[in-house]
Enzyme design. Structure first.
Site, PDB file in Angstrom:
ATOM      1  N   LEU A 116      10.797 -20.693  -3.451  1.00 17.58           N
ATOM      2  CA  LEU A 116       9.814 -19.767  -2.868  1.00 17.58           C
ATOM      3  C   LEU A 116       8.554 -19.812  -3.722  1.00 17.58           C
ATOM      4  O   LEU A 116       8.637 -19.791  -4.951  1.00 17.58           O
ATOM      5  CB  LEU A 116      10.405 -18.341  -2.875  1.00 17.58           C
ATOM      6  CG  LEU A 116       9.467 -17.149  -2.686  1.00 17.58           C
ATOM      7  CD1 LEU A 116       8.874 -17.140  -1.272  1.00 17.58           C
ATOM      8  CD2 LEU A 116      10.207 -15.831  -2.914  1.00 17.58           C
ATOM      9  N   HIS A 160       3.352   3.199  -8.861  1.00 17.45           N
ATOM     10  CA  HIS A 160       3.194   1.774  -9.194  1.00 17.45           C
ATOM     11  C   HIS A 160       4.429   1.266  -9.954  1.00 17.45           C
ATOM     12  O   HIS A 160       4.911   0.160  -9.720  1.00 17.45           O
ATOM     13  CB  HIS A 160       1.947   1.553 -10.045  1.00 17.45           C
ATOM     14  CG  HIS A 160       0.668   1.936  -9.347  1.00 17.45           C
ATOM     15  ND1 HIS A 160       0.404   1.601  -8.041  1.00 17.45           N
ATOM     16  CD2 HIS A 160      -0.414   2.641  -9.771  1.00 17.45           C
ATOM     17  CE1 HIS A 160      -0.788   2.067  -7.699  1.00 17.45           C
ATOM     18  NE2 HIS A 160      -1.302   2.708  -8.719  1.00 17.45           N
ATOM     19  N   GLU A 165       0.572 -12.892  12.729  1.00 15.62           N
ATOM     20  CA  GLU A 165       1.007 -11.667  13.404  1.00 15.62           C
ATOM     21  C   GLU A 165       0.919 -10.541  12.381  1.00 15.62           C
ATOM     22  O   GLU A 165       1.132 -10.769  11.184  1.00 15.62           O
ATOM     23  CB  GLU A 165       2.453 -11.809  13.884  1.00 15.62           C
ATOM     24  CG  GLU A 165       2.657 -12.874  14.937  1.00 15.62           C
ATOM     25  CD  GLU A 165       1.941 -12.537  16.250  1.00 15.62           C
ATOM     26  OE1 GLU A 165       1.842 -11.350  16.596  1.00 15.62           O
ATOM     27  OE2 GLU A 165       1.477 -13.489  16.916  1.00 15.62           O
ATOM     28  N   ARG A 176       1.471  -4.722   6.207  1.00 13.32           N
ATOM     29  CA  ARG A 176       0.798  -3.738   5.341  1.00 13.32           C
ATOM     30  C   ARG A 176       1.571  -2.434   5.430  1.00 13.32           C
ATOM     31  O   ARG A 176       1.674  -1.847   6.515  1.00 13.32           O
ATOM     32  CB  ARG A 176      -0.650  -3.502   5.775  1.00 13.32           C
ATOM     33  CG  ARG A 176      -1.321  -2.466   4.882  1.00 13.32           C
ATOM     34  CD  ARG A 176      -2.763  -2.224   5.194  1.00 13.32           C
ATOM     35  NE  ARG A 176      -3.343  -1.375   4.153  1.00 13.32           N
ATOM     36  CZ  ARG A 176      -4.579  -1.467   3.698  1.00 13.32           C
ATOM     37  NH1 ARG A 176      -5.396  -2.351   4.201  1.00 13.32           N
ATOM     38  NH2 ARG A 176      -5.006  -0.654   2.754  1.00 13.32           N
ATOM     39  N   ARG A 225     -11.392   2.204  -9.263  1.00 10.77           N
ATOM     40  CA  ARG A 225     -10.506   3.364  -9.486  1.00 10.77           C
ATOM     41  C   ARG A 225     -10.743   3.955 -10.871  1.00 10.77           C
ATOM     42  O   ARG A 225     -11.382   3.339 -11.719  1.00 10.77           O
ATOM     43  CB  ARG A 225      -9.045   2.928  -9.365  1.00 10.77           C
ATOM     44  CG  ARG A 225      -8.728   2.523  -7.956  1.00 10.77           C
ATOM     45  CD  ARG A 225      -7.262   2.258  -7.772  1.00 10.77           C
ATOM     46  NE  ARG A 225      -7.035   1.973  -6.360  1.00 10.77           N
ATOM     47  CZ  ARG A 225      -5.873   2.059  -5.749  1.00 10.77           C
ATOM     48  NH1 ARG A 225      -4.806   2.393  -6.422  1.00 10.77           N
ATOM     49  NH2 ARG A 225      -5.764   1.800  -4.470  1.00 10.77           N
ATOM     50  N   ASP A 240       0.825  -1.215   0.000  1.00 14.29           N
ATOM     51  CA  ASP A 240       0.000   0.000   0.000  1.00 14.29           C
ATOM     52  C   ASP A 240       0.859   1.264   0.000  1.00 14.29           C
ATOM     53  O   ASP A 240       1.959   1.279   0.556  1.00 14.29           O
ATOM     54  CB  ASP A 240      -0.905  -0.032   1.243  1.00 14.29           C
ATOM     55  CG  ASP A 240      -2.049   0.950   1.137  1.00 14.29           C
ATOM     56  OD1 ASP A 240      -2.311   1.470   0.031  1.00 14.29           O
ATOM     57  OD2 ASP A 240      -2.682   1.221   2.172  1.00 14.29           O
ATOM     58  N   ASN A 264       1.525   3.378  -2.855  1.00 18.01           N
ATOM     59  CA  ASN A 264       2.219   3.786  -4.091  1.00 18.01           C
ATOM     60  C   ASN A 264       1.779   5.174  -4.558  1.00 18.01           C
ATOM     61  O   ASN A 264       2.605   5.989  -4.971  1.00 18.01           O
ATOM     62  CB  ASN A 264       1.929   2.800  -5.233  1.00 18.01           C
ATOM     63  CG  ASN A 264       2.435   1.417  -4.939  1.00 18.01           C
ATOM     64  OD1 ASN A 264       3.188   1.226  -3.999  1.00 18.01           O
ATOM     65  ND2 ASN A 264       2.017   0.440  -5.732  1.00 18.01           N
ATOM     66  N   SER A 324      -7.022  -5.596  -5.800  1.00 21.74           N
ATOM     67  CA  SER A 324      -8.212  -6.166  -5.162  1.00 21.74           C
ATOM     68  C   SER A 324      -9.410  -6.073  -6.108  1.00 21.74           C
ATOM     69  O   SER A 324      -9.402  -5.275  -7.057  1.00 21.74           O
ATOM     70  CB  SER A 324      -8.521  -5.414  -3.866  1.00 21.74           C
ATOM     71  OG  SER A 324      -8.993  -4.119  -4.156  1.00 21.74           O
ATOM     72  N   THR A 325     -10.427  -6.856  -5.817  1.00 23.38           N
ATOM     73  CA  THR A 325     -11.660  -6.787  -6.628  1.00 23.38           C
ATOM     74  C   THR A 325     -12.195  -5.350  -6.585  1.00 23.38           C
ATOM     75  O   THR A 325     -12.719  -4.846  -7.583  1.00 23.38           O
ATOM     76  CB  THR A 325     -12.735  -7.759  -6.082  1.00 23.38           C
ATOM     77  OG1 THR A 325     -12.783  -7.645  -4.654  1.00 23.38           O
ATOM     78  CG2 THR A 325     -12.431  -9.193  -6.422  1.00 23.38           C
ATOM     79  N   GLU A 326     -12.000  -4.679  -5.447  1.00 24.17           N
ATOM     80  CA  GLU A 326     -12.493  -3.294  -5.275  1.00 24.17           C
ATOM     81  C   GLU A 326     -11.661  -2.285  -6.078  1.00 24.17           C
ATOM     82  O   GLU A 326     -12.144  -1.189  -6.383  1.00 24.17           O
ATOM     83  CB  GLU A 326     -12.470  -2.891  -3.797  1.00 24.17           C
ATOM     84  CG  GLU A 326     -13.494  -3.612  -2.923  1.00 24.17           C
ATOM     85  CD  GLU A 326     -13.116  -5.060  -2.608  1.00 24.17           C
ATOM     86  OE1 GLU A 326     -11.911  -5.390  -2.622  1.00 24.17           O
ATOM     87  OE2 GLU A 326     -14.048  -5.866  -2.366  1.00 24.17           O
TER      88      GLU A 326
END
Ligand code: FPP
Length: 235
Positions: free
Chosen positions: A126, A32, A201, A182, A66, A15, A17, A60-62
């Site tokens: 990874l 970005h 955590e 975050r 934008r 978060d 950018n 995200s779907t949301e």
């Protein structure tokens, strides 16, 4: 990083950018673009220090709400990055998975995603789970439908459905999240992997994602090592 426990599965909500770019008098999209360099270096570092799974909240779907110009920019960026800038994944033995709904992602993005999954499928140092057009509420809806269909088709009985069964039937069958980071100081999960984060955590550094470098990652791991994880039990 010697003597520190490295979380097995890390979630990163990338978060800040837009704010990072704005502070520099630039367009949000510049944030970005710079985030891609940060992300690449972070993935290399995570592979080197022994992180086994990393889930990234990329879109995200949301986020489709934008401005269309920003959405289009991000779709183009994803496509270009997956095509051209993720070669280091082969060198670092990183396998890519995607979580999220395919609809309404553009065909060109889906193609670049599918190619990347195919190209990296035999890598195993990874696992990078990229959450793109992802939302946990959609994931639980899709998982519920999948399980109902298995039941309807007679492939499972009600007794088969328990916590582990749900975990295995989410978009990806991954171990639970140990640590969720975050960036940007926002104290929210924003619909990110809620089932998987049940006993994680949490860490909310104030830096915006483009500044979340190796040094910031080290600080996060040091903080993780101070936590007393009890998983609901007593010590
Ligand atoms: C959140 O910052 C970031 C995003 C919605 C996009 C994340 C994309 C990247 C990190 C680019 C690279 C990713 C991949 C997988 C190649 P924001 O725009 O919400 O920032 P703000 O909160 O300051 O507005």
């Amino acid at each position: 990083m010697d003597n520190l426990v490295i979380p097995n599965h890390i979630g990163i909500i990338m978060d800040g950018n837009g704010r990072w770019a704005k502070e520099r008098g630039m367009a949000r999209t510049y944030g970005h673009k710079c985030a891609v360099s940060t992300l690449k270096d972070l993935c290399i570092y995570m592979a080197d220090v022994g992180v086994k799974y990393c889930s990234l909240y990329a879109f995200s779907t949301e986020n489709f709400k934008r401005d269309l110009s920003e959405v289009n920019y991000l779709m183009d960026l994803f496509m270009k990055v997956f095509h051209k800038e993720f070669d280091f994944l082969m060198e670092k033995d990183v396998k890519v998975l995607f979580s999220g709904r395919r609809e309404p992602l553009p065909e060109k993005v889906l193609k670049s995603m599918d190619e990347l999954v195919k190209k990296t499928r035999d890598n195993n140092k990874l696992v990078l789970n990229i959450c793109l057009n992802y939302g946990f509420q959609s994931e639980i809806v899709d998982t519920t439908k999948k399980i109902c269909k298995m039941y309807k088709d007679g492939n499972i009985s009600l007794e088969d459905i328990d916590e582990k069964f749900i975990e295995k039937n989410l978009y990806q069958s991954l171990p639970p999240l140990d640590f969720v980071i975050r960036t940007s100081g926002e104290l929210r999960l924003s619909n990110f992997m809620l089932y998987q984060a049940s006993y994680a955590e949490f860490y909310f550094p104030k830096v915006y994602f483009p500044d979340f470098n190796r040094n910031e990652f080290d600080k996060a791991i040091i903080e993780y090592n101070k936590r007393d994880r009890r998983f609901g039990g007593i010590k």
